[in-house]
Design a protein around this motif. Structure first.
Motif, PDB file in Angstrom:
ATOM      1  N   VAL A  63       0.815  -1.221   0.000  1.00 51.58           N
ATOM      2  CA  VAL A  63       0.000   0.000   0.000  1.00 51.58           C
ATOM      3  C   VAL A  63       0.844   1.265   0.000  1.00 51.58           C
ATOM      4  O   VAL A  63       0.293   2.370  -0.021  1.00 51.58           O
ATOM      5  CB  VAL A  63      -0.974   0.039   1.194  1.00 51.58           C
ATOM      6  N   LYS A  64       2.150   1.134   0.026  1.00 51.15           N
ATOM      7  CA  LYS A  64       3.011   2.320   0.057  1.00 51.15           C
ATOM      8  C   LYS A  64       2.714   3.234  -1.134  1.00 51.15           C
ATOM      9  O   LYS A  64       2.619   2.763  -2.275  1.00 51.15           O
ATOM     10  CB  LYS A  64       4.481   1.918   0.060  1.00 51.15           C
ATOM     11  N   GLY A  65       2.549   4.500  -0.843  1.00 56.21           N
ATOM     12  CA  GLY A  65       2.231   5.473  -1.882  1.00 56.21           C
ATOM     13  C   GLY A  65       0.746   5.612  -2.142  1.00 56.21           C
ATOM     14  O   GLY A  65       0.311   6.526  -2.847  1.00 56.21           O
ATOM     15  N   ARG A  66      -0.056   4.686  -1.590  1.00 57.63           N
ATOM     16  CA  ARG A  66      -1.505   4.738  -1.806  1.00 57.63           C
ATOM     17  C   ARG A  66      -2.288   4.922  -0.504  1.00 57.63           C
ATOM     18  O   ARG A  66      -3.504   5.125  -0.544  1.00 57.63           O
ATOM     19  CB  ARG A  66      -1.987   3.439  -2.463  1.00 57.63           C
ATOM     20  N   VAL A  84      -6.455   4.850  -5.088  1.00 54.71           N
ATOM     21  CA  VAL A  84      -6.127   3.947  -6.204  1.00 54.71           C
ATOM     22  C   VAL A  84      -6.319   2.496  -5.770  1.00 54.71           C
ATOM     23  O   VAL A  84      -5.405   1.667  -5.851  1.00 54.71           O
ATOM     24  CB  VAL A  84      -4.689   4.179  -6.737  1.00 54.71           C
ATOM     25  N   LEU A  85      -7.500   2.219  -5.270  1.00 57.33           N
ATOM     26  CA  LEU A  85      -7.780   0.889  -4.733  1.00 57.33           C
ATOM     27  C   LEU A  85      -7.732  -0.175  -5.819  1.00 57.33           C
ATOM     28  O   LEU A  85      -8.104   0.084  -6.984  1.00 57.33           O
ATOM     29  CB  LEU A  85      -9.142   0.884  -4.044  1.00 57.33           C
ATOM     30  N   LYS A  86      -7.279  -1.352  -5.409  1.00 52.73           N
ATOM     31  CA  LYS A  86      -7.151  -2.489  -6.315  1.00 52.73           C
ATOM     32  C   LYS A  86      -7.992  -3.646  -5.775  1.00 52.73           C
ATOM     33  O   LYS A  86      -8.229  -3.723  -4.560  1.00 52.73           O
ATOM     34  CB  LYS A  86      -5.694  -2.939  -6.409  1.00 52.73           C
ATOM     35  N   PRO A  87      -8.401  -4.559  -6.622  1.00 51.21           N
ATOM     36  CA  PRO A  87      -9.175  -5.716  -6.127  1.00 51.21           C
ATOM     37  C   PRO A  87      -8.441  -6.474  -5.021  1.00 51.21           C
ATOM     38  O   PRO A  87      -9.081  -7.004  -4.103  1.00 51.21           O
ATOM     39  CB  PRO A  87      -9.357  -6.573  -7.379  1.00 51.21           C
ATOM     40  N   GLU A  88      -7.126  -6.500  -5.082  1.00 49.60           N
ATOM     41  CA  GLU A  88      -6.365  -7.207  -4.044  1.00 49.60           C
ATOM     42  C   GLU A  88      -6.354  -6.487  -2.704  1.00 49.60           C
ATOM     43  O   GLU A  88      -5.832  -7.014  -1.721  1.00 49.60           O
ATOM     44  CB  GLU A  88      -4.921  -7.477  -4.502  1.00 49.60           C
ATOM     45  N   ASP A  89      -6.930  -5.305  -2.646  1.00 48.57           N
ATOM     46  CA  ASP A  89      -7.102  -4.615  -1.360  1.00 48.57           C
ATOM     47  C   ASP A  89      -8.332  -5.126  -0.609  1.00 48.57           C
ATOM     48  O   ASP A  89      -8.576  -4.733   0.524  1.00 48.57           O
ATOM     49  CB  ASP A  89      -7.250  -3.113  -1.576  1.00 48.57           C
TER      50      ASP A  89
END
Length: 115
Positions: A63-66, A84-89
């Motif tokens: 998650v660094k930077g996000r 900038v969420l991702k499905p893996e979050d």
């Protein structure tokens, strides 16, 4: 009894943002550190972000930077902003705190990232 209560989870589209909040029932400076952790099905609980009583921060590599962790002393809350969420979050996000020799956890809040 000291409690941590999370809020702010939900369903978010990939690329979106969310803000999680953890409300402590006592002064947050009672904790040596507080942080956000997450657990996806079949995975171990992992660090997202933590902040010490002195204000030092640490972030998980994924998650660094996000992500940005912050605290509101007036309301005894620790917040997590994720962009900038991702499905893996996707996972259950837990607020945790080191209180004396004990680790205190909230009940968790589900975050689901679609797309």
């Amino acid at each position: 009894q000291v409690r941590l209560v999370e809020s702010g989870g939900g369903l978010v589209q990939a690329g979106g943002s969310l803000r999680l909040s953890c409300a402590a029932s006592t002064n947050i400076f009672s904790f040596k550190a507080m942080g956000w952790y997450r657990q996806a099905p079949g995975n171990e609980r992992e660090l997202v972000a933590r902040i010490t009583a002195g204000g030092s921060t640490e972030y998980g590599d994924s998650v660094k930077g996000r992500a940005a962790i912050s605290r509101n002393i007036a309301t005894n809350t620790v917040n997590l902003q994720m962009n900038v969420l991702k499905p893996e979050d996707t996972g259950v996000y837990y607020c945790g705190g080191a209180l004396g020799a004990s680790a205190l956890w909230g009940q968790g809040t589900q975050v689901t990232v679609s797309g």
